[in-house]
Write a protein that holds these residues in place. Structure first.
Motif, PDB file in Angstrom:
ATOM      1  N   SER A   2     -38.640 -34.519 -22.651  1.00  0.00           N
ATOM      2  CA  SER A   2     -39.661 -35.569 -22.643  1.00  0.00           C
ATOM      3  C   SER A   2     -39.206 -36.835 -23.345  1.00  0.00           C
ATOM      4  CB  SER A   2     -40.942 -35.056 -23.309  1.00  0.00           C
ATOM      5  OG  SER A   2     -40.685 -34.660 -24.645  1.00  0.00           O
ATOM      6  N   ASP A   3     -38.311 -36.712 -24.339  1.00  0.00           N
ATOM      7  CA  ASP A   3     -37.899 -37.890 -25.099  1.00  0.00           C
ATOM      8  C   ASP A   3     -36.721 -38.616 -24.481  1.00  0.00           C
ATOM      9  OD1 ASP A   3     -35.822 -36.166 -25.637  1.00  0.00           O
ATOM     10  OD2 ASP A   3     -36.122 -36.129 -27.815  1.00  0.00           O
ATOM     11  N   GLY A   4     -36.197 -38.083 -23.366  1.00  0.00           N
ATOM     12  CA  GLY A   4     -35.063 -38.727 -22.718  1.00  0.00           C
ATOM     13  C   GLY A   4     -33.790 -38.686 -23.526  1.00  0.00           C
ATOM     14  N   GLY A   5     -33.766 -37.853 -24.563  1.00  0.00           N
ATOM     15  CA  GLY A   5     -32.604 -37.774 -25.442  1.00  0.00           C
ATOM     16  C   GLY A   5     -31.430 -37.077 -24.786  1.00  0.00           C
ATOM     17  N   ARG A   6     -30.325 -37.066 -25.492  1.00  0.00           N
ATOM     18  CA  ARG A   6     -29.111 -36.466 -24.966  1.00  0.00           C
ATOM     19  C   ARG A   6     -29.075 -34.969 -25.278  1.00  0.00           C
ATOM     20  NH1 ARG A   6     -25.006 -39.814 -23.271  1.00  0.00           N
ATOM     21  NH2 ARG A   6     -25.539 -42.032 -23.372  1.00  0.00           N
ATOM     22  N   HIS A   7     -28.804 -34.184 -24.249  1.00  0.00           N
ATOM     23  CA  HIS A   7     -28.716 -32.731 -24.398  1.00  0.00           C
ATOM     24  C   HIS A   7     -27.538 -32.397 -25.318  1.00  0.00           C
ATOM     25  CE1 HIS A   7     -29.717 -28.702 -23.298  1.00  0.00           C
ATOM     26  NE2 HIS A   7     -28.573 -28.458 -22.685  1.00  0.00           N
ATOM     27  N   TYR A   8     -27.802 -31.637 -26.376  1.00  0.00           N
ATOM     28  CA  TYR A   8     -26.807 -31.325 -27.406  1.00  0.00           C
ATOM     29  C   TYR A   8     -26.219 -32.602 -28.017  1.00  0.00           C
ATOM     30  CZ  TYR A   8     -26.876 -26.377 -26.188  1.00  0.00           C
ATOM     31  OH  TYR A   8     -27.264 -25.082 -25.977  1.00  0.00           O
ATOM     32  N   GLY A   9     -26.949 -33.712 -27.938  1.00  0.00           N
ATOM     33  CA  GLY A   9     -26.464 -34.965 -28.486  1.00  0.00           C
ATOM     34  C   GLY A   9     -25.368 -35.615 -27.665  1.00  0.00           C
ATOM     35  N   VAL A  10     -25.061 -35.062 -26.485  1.00  0.00           N
ATOM     36  CA  VAL A  10     -23.937 -35.535 -25.672  1.00  0.00           C
ATOM     37  C   VAL A  10     -24.383 -35.977 -24.283  1.00  0.00           C
ATOM     38  CG1 VAL A  10     -21.738 -34.873 -24.593  1.00  0.00           C
ATOM     39  CG2 VAL A  10     -22.311 -34.039 -26.889  1.00  0.00           C
ATOM     40  N   VAL A  11     -25.179 -35.156 -23.604  1.00  0.00           N
ATOM     41  CA  VAL A  11     -25.429 -35.326 -22.180  1.00  0.00           C
ATOM     42  C   VAL A  11     -26.673 -36.160 -21.915  1.00  0.00           C
ATOM     43  CG1 VAL A  11     -26.002 -34.128 -20.027  1.00  0.00           C
ATOM     44  CG2 VAL A  11     -24.268 -33.181 -21.561  1.00  0.00           C
ATOM     45  N   ASP A  12     -26.511 -37.220 -21.127  1.00  0.00           N
ATOM     46  CA  ASP A  12     -27.638 -37.966 -20.561  1.00  0.00           C
ATOM     47  C   ASP A  12     -28.029 -37.231 -19.283  1.00  0.00           C
ATOM     48  OD1 ASP A  12     -29.280 -39.710 -19.140  1.00  0.00           O
ATOM     49  OD2 ASP A  12     -28.253 -41.505 -19.855  1.00  0.00           O
ATOM     50  N   THR A  13     -29.075 -36.400 -19.355  1.00  0.00           N
ATOM     51  CA  THR A  13     -29.399 -35.515 -18.232  1.00  0.00           C
ATOM     52  C   THR A  13     -29.799 -36.286 -16.985  1.00  0.00           C
ATOM     53  OG1 THR A  13     -31.639 -35.259 -19.134  1.00  0.00           O
ATOM     54  CG2 THR A  13     -30.023 -33.562 -19.696  1.00  0.00           C
ATOM     55  N   ALA A  14     -30.523 -37.390 -17.141  1.00  0.00           N
ATOM     56  CA  ALA A  14     -30.907 -38.190 -15.977  1.00  0.00           C
ATOM     57  C   ALA A  14     -29.678 -38.786 -15.309  1.00  0.00           C
ATOM     58  CB  ALA A  14     -31.886 -39.288 -16.382  1.00  0.00           C
ATOM     59  N   GLU A  15     -28.701 -39.205 -16.099  1.00  0.00           N
ATOM     60  CA  GLU A  15     -27.475 -39.752 -15.541  1.00  0.00           C
ATOM     61  C   GLU A  15     -26.669 -38.673 -14.835  1.00  0.00           C
ATOM     62  OE1 GLU A  15     -24.319 -42.246 -14.474  1.00  0.00           O
ATOM     63  OE2 GLU A  15     -26.412 -42.668 -15.012  1.00  0.00           O
ATOM     64  N   HIS A  16     -26.620 -37.480 -15.396  1.00  0.00           N
ATOM     65  CA  HIS A  16     -25.925 -36.382 -14.730  1.00  0.00           C
ATOM     66  C   HIS A  16     -26.571 -36.071 -13.379  1.00  0.00           C
ATOM     67  CE1 HIS A  16     -23.169 -34.143 -17.732  1.00  0.00           C
ATOM     68  NE2 HIS A  16     -23.176 -35.440 -18.019  1.00  0.00           N
ATOM     69  N   LEU A  17     -27.900 -36.046 -13.344  1.00  0.00           N
ATOM     70  CA  LEU A  17     -28.572 -35.796 -12.073  1.00  0.00           C
ATOM     71  C   LEU A  17     -28.279 -36.918 -11.082  1.00  0.00           C
ATOM     72  CD1 LEU A  17     -30.458 -34.163 -10.271  1.00  0.00           C
ATOM     73  CD2 LEU A  17     -32.397 -35.330 -11.348  1.00  0.00           C
ATOM     74  N   HIS A  18     -28.315 -38.159 -11.564  1.00  0.00           N
ATOM     75  CA  HIS A  18     -28.004 -39.298 -10.699  1.00  0.00           C
ATOM     76  C   HIS A  18     -26.596 -39.151 -10.112  1.00  0.00           C
ATOM     77  CE1 HIS A  18     -27.611 -43.420  -9.251  1.00  0.00           C
ATOM     78  NE2 HIS A  18     -26.492 -43.512  -9.957  1.00  0.00           N
ATOM     79  N   ARG A  19     -25.640 -38.766 -10.929  1.00  0.00           N
ATOM     80  CA  ARG A  19     -24.265 -38.598 -10.450  1.00  0.00           C
ATOM     81  C   ARG A  19     -24.153 -37.458  -9.437  1.00  0.00           C
ATOM     82  NH1 ARG A  19     -19.928 -40.841 -13.527  1.00  0.00           N
ATOM     83  NH2 ARG A  19     -20.654 -42.136 -15.267  1.00  0.00           N
ATOM     84  N   ALA A  20     -24.865 -36.367  -9.695  1.00  0.00           N
ATOM     85  CA  ALA A  20     -24.831 -35.245  -8.754  1.00  0.00           C
ATOM     86  C   ALA A  20     -25.415 -35.651  -7.404  1.00  0.00           C
ATOM     87  CB  ALA A  20     -25.582 -34.052  -9.332  1.00  0.00           C
ATOM     88  N   LEU A  21     -26.538 -36.374  -7.432  1.00  0.00           N
ATOM     89  CA  LEU A  21     -27.156 -36.816  -6.189  1.00  0.00           C
ATOM     90  C   LEU A  21     -26.269 -37.829  -5.467  1.00  0.00           C
ATOM     91  CD1 LEU A  21     -30.861 -37.232  -7.383  1.00  0.00           C
ATOM     92  CD2 LEU A  21     -29.871 -35.318  -6.116  1.00  0.00           C
TER      93      LEU A  21
END
Length: 302
Positions: A16-35
């Motif tokens: 919900s906070d848009g933070g980085r997973h494990y302080g490393v991963v921008d999850t929205a950016e990873h999804l954008h790259r996968a798509l």
């Protein structure tokens, strides 16, 4: 029969906070790259096979829905979601319904408890999609309650026009590491699941949880595990430890009359950076905390 093309994603771990997973991963950016990796293709289904959210909040489910739905619709696809061990049933259901929010009146598991398993059945254009919920609230391992197995038996008693796709988070296949094996689907449930679908019209079982591309052919059933969108597990590192690289992946699954074709893709974003690394002591603690009651960390011999 026309082919069914599926973009199979898993383990997006939005928060919900848009933070980085494990302080490393921008999850929205990873999804954008996968798509973007497969954005030139058309699909019939986009499947996210569990751990849609990291924190189980309604905000996280709305965030991924708002990113994924227009992308899928622009490519002729509807989106299917399954519950994972990080998801929370009440908030998942509030935003994503029974996991098939774009389907026409899907059948859902009977019951009035909002914390009941999130399972559903939908048929569209002759293809049936069954979503099961292998999560155990508050735990990391997976199981299947009797009502879901009964729903599966009853549904598969009559074949669909073209066939069935089954979606579940915890795969009915072994993991590569001690931690993920301790957090795997219950062995008896996995064996019963394969027994139920064997000889039915189920063409493929789509799963996640392992953050690693794995495909097995078991008793005539294709089981395929998608690599993680948020990170990729290091499959052949020390199995008593657990680590993941900063990367993303998915699979394109194509079902035709006589074949199932699974083409995974994995992209590493940084050459050396790990998203996380847990030594054997940390792994043992996680197994005791999130594994089955009484489960003890295994002593690996490989």
């Amino acid at each position: 029969m026309s082919a069914l093309r599926i973009l199979h994603l898993s383990d997006t771990h939005f928060a919900s906070d848009g933070g980085r997973h494990y302080g490393v991963v921008d999850t929205a950016e990873h999804l954008h790259r996968a798509l973007s990796h497969v954005g030139h293709l058309l699909f019939d289904l986009v499947v996210v096979s569990g751990d849609v959210s990291e924190d189980g909040t309604e905000e996280s489910y709305r965030s991924i829905r708002d990113q994924l739905t227009p992308w899928a619709q622009a490519r002729g696809a509807r989106v299917v979601y399954a519950m994972g061990n990080h998801d929370r049933r009440e908030s998942f259901r509030a935003v994503l319904g029974g996991g098939q929010p774009d389907a026409d009146a899907p059948q859902q598991l009977a019951g009035i408890d909002l914390d009941r398993p999130v399972a559903s059945v939908s048929v569209q254009n002759g293809w049936r999609v069954i979503v099961l919920d292998s999560s155990v609230p508050g735990a990391g391992y997976g199981t299947l309650e009797p009502a879901q197995k009964q729903l599966l038996r009853e549904t598969l008693a009559a074949p669909a026009e073209h066939g069935t796709v089954l979606v579940i988070h915890h795969p009915p296949v072994p993991a590569q590491t001690d931690l993920l094996q301790a957090l795997a689907l219950d062995d008896a449930d996995g064996a019963e699941l394969i027994d139920i679908v064997q000889g039915s019209d189920v063409r493929v079982i789509l799963a996640g949880h392992y953050h690693l591309p794995i495909t097995e052919f078991i008793s005539g059933v294709v089981v395929t595990v998608a690599p993680g969108v948020t990170n990729i597990s290091r499959a052949f590192a020390d199995p008593t430890e657990e680590s993941a690289i900063d990367g993303f992946g998915g699979s394109v699954v194509t079902i035709e009359s006589d074949r199932v074709r699974v083409v995974p893709f994995v992209e590493r974003l940084t050459p050396d950076e790990l998203v996380f690394h847990f030594d054997a002591d940390v792994v043992a603690d996680i197994i005791r905390e999130a594994g089955r009651p009484g489960n003890q960390p295994p002593t690996s011999l490989t």
